[in-house]
Every structure is written in structure tokens, then in C-alpha cells.
Write a protein that holds these residues in place. Structure first.
Motif, PDB file in Angstrom:
ATOM      1  N   ASP A 157       0.858  -1.119  -0.361  1.00  0.00           N
ATOM      2  CA  ASP A 157       0.024   0.397  -0.162  1.00  0.00           C
ATOM      3  C   ASP A 157       0.851   1.319   0.678  1.00  0.00           C
ATOM      4  O   ASP A 157       0.225   3.011  -0.086  1.00  0.00           O
ATOM      5  N   ALA A 158       2.090   0.753  -0.144  1.00  0.00           N
ATOM      6  CA  ALA A 158       2.524   2.060   0.169  1.00  0.00           C
ATOM      7  C   ALA A 158       2.826   3.000   1.393  1.00  0.00           C
ATOM      8  O   ALA A 158       2.958   4.364   1.523  1.00  0.00           O
ATOM      9  N   THR A 159       2.551   2.032   2.256  1.00  0.00           N
ATOM     10  CA  THR A 159       2.187   2.967   3.829  1.00  0.00           C
ATOM     11  C   THR A 159       3.332   3.235   4.470  1.00  0.00           C
ATOM     12  O   THR A 159       3.834   3.543   5.541  1.00  0.00           O
ATOM     13  N   LEU A 160       3.888   1.791   4.200  1.00  0.00           N
ATOM     14  CA  LEU A 160       5.220   1.728   5.737  1.00  0.00           C
ATOM     15  C   LEU A 160       6.390   2.817   4.867  1.00  0.00           C
ATOM     16  O   LEU A 160       6.716   3.572   4.565  1.00  0.00           O
ATOM     17  N   PRO A 161       6.415   3.559   6.807  1.00  0.00           N
ATOM     18  CA  PRO A 161       7.290   4.419   6.537  1.00  0.00           C
ATOM     19  C   PRO A 161       8.474   4.604   6.036  1.00  0.00           C
ATOM     20  O   PRO A 161       9.327   3.936   6.261  1.00  0.00           O
ATOM     21  N   PHE A 162       8.809   6.094   5.456  1.00  0.00           N
ATOM     22  CA  PHE A 162       9.970   5.090   4.186  1.00  0.00           C
ATOM     23  C   PHE A 162      11.422   5.081   5.015  1.00  0.00           C
ATOM     24  O   PHE A 162      12.228   4.137   4.651  1.00  0.00           O
ATOM     25  N   GLU A 163      11.396   5.595   6.211  1.00  0.00           N
ATOM     26  CA  GLU A 163      12.458   5.556   7.556  1.00  0.00           C
ATOM     27  C   GLU A 163      12.351   4.377   7.872  1.00  0.00           C
ATOM     28  O   GLU A 163      13.464   2.949   7.929  1.00  0.00           O
ATOM     29  N   ASP A 164      11.410   3.076   7.677  1.00  0.00           N
ATOM     30  CA  ASP A 164      11.411   1.955   7.875  1.00  0.00           C
ATOM     31  C   ASP A 164      11.467   1.289   6.434  1.00  0.00           C
ATOM     32  O   ASP A 164      11.897  -0.153   6.490  1.00  0.00           O
ATOM     33  N   TRP A 165      12.159   1.434   5.467  1.00  0.00           N
ATOM     34  CA  TRP A 165      12.255   0.499   3.868  1.00  0.00           C
ATOM     35  C   TRP A 165      13.931   0.408   4.440  1.00  0.00           C
ATOM     36  O   TRP A 165      14.726   1.216   3.745  1.00  0.00           O
ATOM     37  N   THR A 166      14.507  -0.112   5.242  1.00  0.00           N
ATOM     38  CA  THR A 166      16.126  -0.206   5.466  1.00  0.00           C
ATOM     39  C   THR A 166      16.351  -1.528   4.424  1.00  0.00           C
ATOM     40  O   THR A 166      15.721  -2.048   3.414  1.00  0.00           O
ATOM     41  N   HIS A 167      17.431  -1.976   4.644  1.00  0.00           N
ATOM     42  CA  HIS A 167      18.208  -3.265   3.918  1.00  0.00           C
ATOM     43  C   HIS A 167      16.974  -3.857   4.034  1.00  0.00           C
ATOM     44  O   HIS A 167      16.985  -4.896   3.804  1.00  0.00           O
ATOM     45  N   GLU A 168      17.202  -4.151   6.191  1.00  0.00           N
ATOM     46  CA  GLU A 168      16.730  -5.073   5.875  1.00  0.00           C
ATOM     47  C   GLU A 168      15.074  -5.810   5.869  1.00  0.00           C
ATOM     48  O   GLU A 168      14.687  -7.060   5.858  1.00  0.00           O
ATOM     49  N   ALA A 169      14.793  -4.304   5.327  1.00  0.00           N
ATOM     50  CA  ALA A 169      12.975  -4.336   5.349  1.00  0.00           C
ATOM     51  C   ALA A 169      12.513  -4.894   3.537  1.00  0.00           C
ATOM     52  O   ALA A 169      12.498  -5.687   3.687  1.00  0.00           O
ATOM     53  N   HIS A 170      13.765  -4.769   3.147  1.00  0.00           N
ATOM     54  CA  HIS A 170      14.672  -5.267   1.320  1.00  0.00           C
ATOM     55  C   HIS A 170      14.196  -6.924   1.598  1.00  0.00           C
ATOM     56  O   HIS A 170      13.632  -7.252   1.032  1.00  0.00           O
ATOM     57  N   LEU A 171      15.205  -6.993   2.356  1.00  0.00           N
ATOM     58  CA  LEU A 171      15.254  -8.475   3.156  1.00  0.00           C
ATOM     59  C   LEU A 171      13.849  -9.671   3.470  1.00  0.00           C
ATOM     60  O   LEU A 171      13.274 -10.133   3.143  1.00  0.00           O
ATOM     61  N   ARG A 172      13.409  -9.195   4.395  1.00  0.00           N
ATOM     62  CA  ARG A 172      11.896  -9.099   4.578  1.00  0.00           C
ATOM     63  C   ARG A 172      10.527  -9.588   3.362  1.00  0.00           C
ATOM     64  O   ARG A 172      10.299 -10.154   3.548  1.00  0.00           O
ATOM     65  N   MET A 173      11.370  -8.383   2.545  1.00  0.00           N
ATOM     66  CA  MET A 173      10.057  -8.542   1.330  1.00  0.00           C
ATOM     67  C   MET A 173      10.227  -9.936   0.975  1.00  0.00           C
ATOM     68  O   MET A 173       9.076 -10.170   0.178  1.00  0.00           O
ATOM     69  N   ALA A 174      11.432  -9.671   0.396  1.00  0.00           N
ATOM     70  CA  ALA A 174      11.601 -10.647  -0.434  1.00  0.00           C
ATOM     71  C   ALA A 174      12.089 -11.811   0.191  1.00  0.00           C
ATOM     72  O   ALA A 174      11.300 -13.238  -0.792  1.00  0.00           O
ATOM     73  N   TRP A 175      11.917 -12.086   1.242  1.00  0.00           N
ATOM     74  CA  TRP A 175      11.303 -13.431   2.259  1.00  0.00           C
ATOM     75  C   TRP A 175      10.330 -13.608   2.358  1.00  0.00           C
ATOM     76  O   TRP A 175      10.165 -15.407   1.827  1.00  0.00           O
ATOM     77  N   ASN A 176       9.679 -12.932   2.509  1.00  0.00           N
ATOM     78  CA  ASN A 176       8.423 -12.995   2.565  1.00  0.00           C
ATOM     79  C   ASN A 176       7.639 -13.941   0.807  1.00  0.00           C
ATOM     80  O   ASN A 176       7.230 -14.629   0.912  1.00  0.00           O
ATOM     81  N   TYR A 177       7.727 -13.457  -0.762  1.00  0.00           N
ATOM     82  CA  TYR A 177       7.384 -13.508  -1.440  1.00  0.00           C
ATOM     83  C   TYR A 177       7.803 -14.887  -2.155  1.00  0.00           C
ATOM     84  O   TYR A 177       6.812 -15.506  -2.201  1.00  0.00           O
ATOM     85  N   ILE A 178       9.552 -15.043  -1.809  1.00  0.00           N
ATOM     86  CA  ILE A 178       9.934 -16.402  -2.458  1.00  0.00           C
ATOM     87  C   ILE A 178       9.466 -17.501  -1.914  1.00  0.00           C
ATOM     88  O   ILE A 178       8.864 -18.330  -1.571  1.00  0.00           O
ATOM     89  N   THR A 179       8.958 -17.127  -0.304  1.00  0.00           N
ATOM     90  CA  THR A 179       8.040 -18.400   0.460  1.00  0.00           C
ATOM     91  C   THR A 179       7.243 -18.645  -0.207  1.00  0.00           C
ATOM     92  O   THR A 179       6.194 -19.579   0.669  1.00  0.00           O
ATOM     93  N   GLU A 180       6.263 -17.234  -0.579  1.00  0.00           N
ATOM     94  CA  GLU A 180       5.344 -17.835  -0.737  1.00  0.00           C
ATOM     95  C   GLU A 180       4.891 -18.292  -1.832  1.00  0.00           C
ATOM     96  O   GLU A 180       4.154 -19.460  -2.169  1.00  0.00           O
ATOM     97  N   TYR A 181       5.770 -17.453  -2.664  1.00  0.00           N
ATOM     98  CA  TYR A 181       5.842 -18.242  -4.350  1.00  0.00           C
ATOM     99  C   TYR A 181       6.850 -18.326  -4.956  1.00  0.00           C
ATOM    100  O   TYR A 181       6.466 -18.953  -6.064  1.00  0.00           O
ATOM    101  N   GLY A 182       8.116 -19.013  -4.734  1.00  0.00           N
ATOM    102  CA  GLY A 182       9.011 -18.944  -5.277  1.00  0.00           C
ATOM    103  C   GLY A 182       9.751 -18.879  -5.587  1.00  0.00           C
ATOM    104  O   GLY A 182       9.330 -16.744  -6.048  1.00  0.00           O
ATOM    105  N   LYS A 183      11.159 -18.478  -6.329  1.00  0.00           N
ATOM    106  CA  LYS A 183      11.827 -17.429  -6.940  1.00  0.00           C
ATOM    107  C   LYS A 183      11.434 -17.251  -7.728  1.00  0.00           C
ATOM    108  O   LYS A 183      11.493 -15.471  -7.999  1.00  0.00           O
ATOM    109  N   GLU A 184      10.554 -17.674  -9.308  1.00  0.00           N
ATOM    110  CA  GLU A 184      10.524 -17.364 -10.377  1.00  0.00           C
ATOM    111  C   GLU A 184       8.826 -16.533 -10.024  1.00  0.00           C
ATOM    112  O   GLU A 184       9.037 -15.479 -10.515  1.00  0.00           O
TER     113      GLU A 184
END
Length: 342
Positions: free
Chosen positions: A221-248
Motif C-alpha cells: 500500500d506504500a504506507t510503510l514509513p520511508f525510514e523503515d524501508w531499510t536494507h533489512e526490510a528489503h530482505l524481509r520483503m524478498a523472503w516473504n514473497y519467495i517463501t510464498e511464490y517461489g523464486k520465479e
């Protein structure tokens, strides 16, 4: 008559009376009917359960943090605990009574049994971080409030500053229902923020934990505060999507998600979307997931793969000029120093 004669012949052959044969067939028929009925009930129950889950995923849930505290005389310090909760409901207006659901078992349940009081904090839309912090599994002795602005009431309840609303409650009753404890609280004090910030809501959409559901929805929704969009947040986002949908399957979600988030925060973004860097971290996270399958939470995943937090890891694979070329920004280019993990 033919059926009677047939029974007589079968009975004489096997030494069983006609009545015995009839009774045996009746019992067998009853068992078959019973078995069919059980199977039908099972199918119906399974269907209902799945539809119930789907329905609940369409119902927005308010995100609250429940807090409680007690003074440990032996250690001469306060024990403070908080938990993110989405099963929060108004039960009665007169008198004011609310309910919350807590996993069985849980440290919070044990604490409430001793203190018989708690506070419910309705989070604001920009307090996603609190929802994440209090959804993490912690050890008994770990303090959850180190970086959380808060104060203790006279009753010893931790109150988090600047939430949309706070209700202090005394325990009314508690019941164990299925895999949860349902606590009913009598509200004895209620405060509302003067700001007009919207409360934080989320939908239970998948296997994710409450914290990750809140995070992913705020990201999308792009409501995540920008200051919380850290490198770790990028990793969390990737982990969630890859775990749910697979890499491709995760690639379009990640690519479009980052681009959308950047667009909504274009006045704050300095670097912008980079295709090769994005694909590099997708490959790294997917490889780490493959190495440690079945990890139930992002926190545990990160604990096992701490190297992912090092933002210089990519320099082992790409030279600076190769990585930051215009071509690499707009399309994926293979590394020039070291092959990506498969």
C-alpha cells in the motif's frame, strides 16, 4: 420367493441360518451408510473450514498491541511484555468490555493470569514497526521495550506513547477455546489521540505471521514509513514473497512492489530502482532459503544467514563500474567477478 430360496441355499452351504444372514447384511449395510455419512461430514467440515479461512481473509482486522507488566521482587526490576494481536473485539458498551485472543500456550497468557490487567493499544497506520516488534518471538528475560517510547501506569501497565487509542483493562474472565485463550477485559480507562491518523488495518491473506502480514500490506500500500524501508526490510520483503511464490513467481511481485513504493515516495528516494541489484538479492535470498528449508520466521531465517545484512556482499560479485552502469540499472547483467549461487 427367489430371494428366500437363495438365502436357504447360502445358509446351508456355510452353516448359517437365514436370519443370521439377514442380520449380517443389515449390519454391513449400516456400516456402509455410516461410513458414507462420516465421509460426507468430513468433506463438508473440510469445505466449511477452508471457506471460513477465505472469508476471514476478506475481513479487515484492526492491529492492536496488548501490554502488561509486573514487578519482580527477586530481581528488583519490572517485567514488561507486549504482543501484537489482531483478534480484538468490542463485546459490550455498558459496561465497556472487550476481548482479545492469545495463542495457547504463550508467555503473555501466563503474565495476565498473575497480573489480571492489561492495556490495548490501537496502532496508527504509520506504526507498522510496533506491530512488527511485538509480533516477534522473544525469550522470557528479553526486554521488548528498549526502543519503544512508553511509561508505566500506577498499576504497572506499560503504555506506549502516541497510539491512535489506548484502553486499560482489568480481567473480567478468560476461556480457552480451541488453540487460543480468549480474555475479556473491563475497560476502566480509555484515551484517544488528538491526531486524525487512520488506524492500522490488515487482512489475513496467507501463511504469514501477523507481523509479516502487516509489513507486506504496508509495503504494497506504500504506507510503510520511508525510514523503515531499510536494507533489512528489503530482505524481509524478498523472503516473504519467495517463501510464498517461489523464486520465479516472486520476481514480478518484488519488482513491481519496489517500483510502486519508490513512486509513492519519489520525493524521498535518492537512488531509485536498480534491476541488477534487485535480481542479485532475489538470487541470494532464494539460495539462503534453499539452504535452510522450513524456517518458520524471517527472524530465524536472518539469524541463520547474517551475511545477508552485509550490504558489501554484492561487491564480491560485481565490480563498481559494471554494477553501476546504465545497462545494469535497467536490465539484469551477470556478475563479472564471481558466479551467482544457484
Amino acid at each position: 420367493m427367489k430371494h428366500v430360496r437363495l438365502l436357504s441355499v447360502i445358509g446351508k452351504t456355510f452353516g448359517i441360518s437365514e436370519q443370521g444372514l439377514v442380520n449380517g447384511w443389515v449390519k454391513r449395510c449400516c456400516r456402509c451408510l455410516s461410513s458414507g455419512s462420516s465421509k460426507s461430514n468430513f468433506q463438508r467440515d473440510s469445505h466449511t473450514t477452508e471457506n471460513y479461512k477465505k472469508i476471514m481473509r476478506k475481513v479487515p482486522q484492526s492491529v492492536v498491541v496488548v501490554t502488561a507488566g509486573e514487578f519482580d521482587i527477586l530481581k528488583d526490576r519490572w517485567i514488561k511484555r507486549g504482543m501484537t494481536c489482531t483478534s480484538f473485539t468490542n463485546v459490550s458498551y455498558q459496561p465497556p468490555i472487550v476481548s482479545i485472543c492469545i495463542n495457547n500456550p504463550s508467555h503473555m497468557h501466563e503474565l495476565l493470569l498473575r497480573t489480571q490487567q492489561f492495556a490495548i493499544h490501537v496502532l496508527k497506520q504509520n506504526q507498522v514497526g510496533y506491530g512488527l516488534d511485538f509480533s516477534k518471538h522473544i525469550e522470557t528475560e528479553e526486554c521488548q521495550f528498549k526502543n519503544i517510547p512508553h511509561a508505566l501506569t500506577n498499576e504497572g501497565i506499560p503504555i506506549i506513547y502516541d497510539c491512535a487509542a489506548v484502553m486499560e483493562c482489568r480481567a473480567h474472565s478468560v476461556h480457552t477455546v480451541g488453540d487460543h485463550h480468549v480474555w475479556y477485559g473491563s475497560v476502566f480507562n480509555a484515551e484517544i489521540s488528538e491526531s486524525e491518523d487512520n488506524p492500522l488495518l490488515y487482512y489475513i491473506r496467507s501463511f504469514r505471521s501477523v507481523g509479516d502480514e502487516i509489513f507486506i500490506q504496508a509495503f504494497e500500500d506504500a504506507t510503510l514509513p520511508f525510514e523503515d524501508w531499510t536494507h533489512e526490510a528489503h530482505l524481509r520483503m524478498a523472503w516473504n514473497y519467495i517463501t510464498e511464490y517461489g523464486k520465479e513467481g516472486a520476481i514480478p511481485h518484488i519488482r513491481l512492489g519496489i517500483q510502486n513504493f519508490n513512486e509513492q515516495n519519489k520525493d524521498k528516494v535518492k537512488f531509485g530502482f536498480h534491476e541488477t541489484i534487485t535480481m542479485f538479492y532475489i538470487a541470494e535470498v532464494a539460495h539462503a532459503i534453499k539452504k535452510s528449508p522450513g524456517v518458520p520466521s524471517f527472524e530465524e531465517f536472518l539469524e541463520r544467514n547474517r551475511y545477508l545484512l552485509d550490504k558489501t556482499v554484492i561487491a564480491q560479485y560485481y565490480s563498481h563500474n559494471h554494477l553501476y552502469s546504465d545497462t545494469a540499472r535497467h536490465q539484469f547483467v551477470q556478475p563479472d567477478l564471481k558466479q551467482l549461487p544457484s
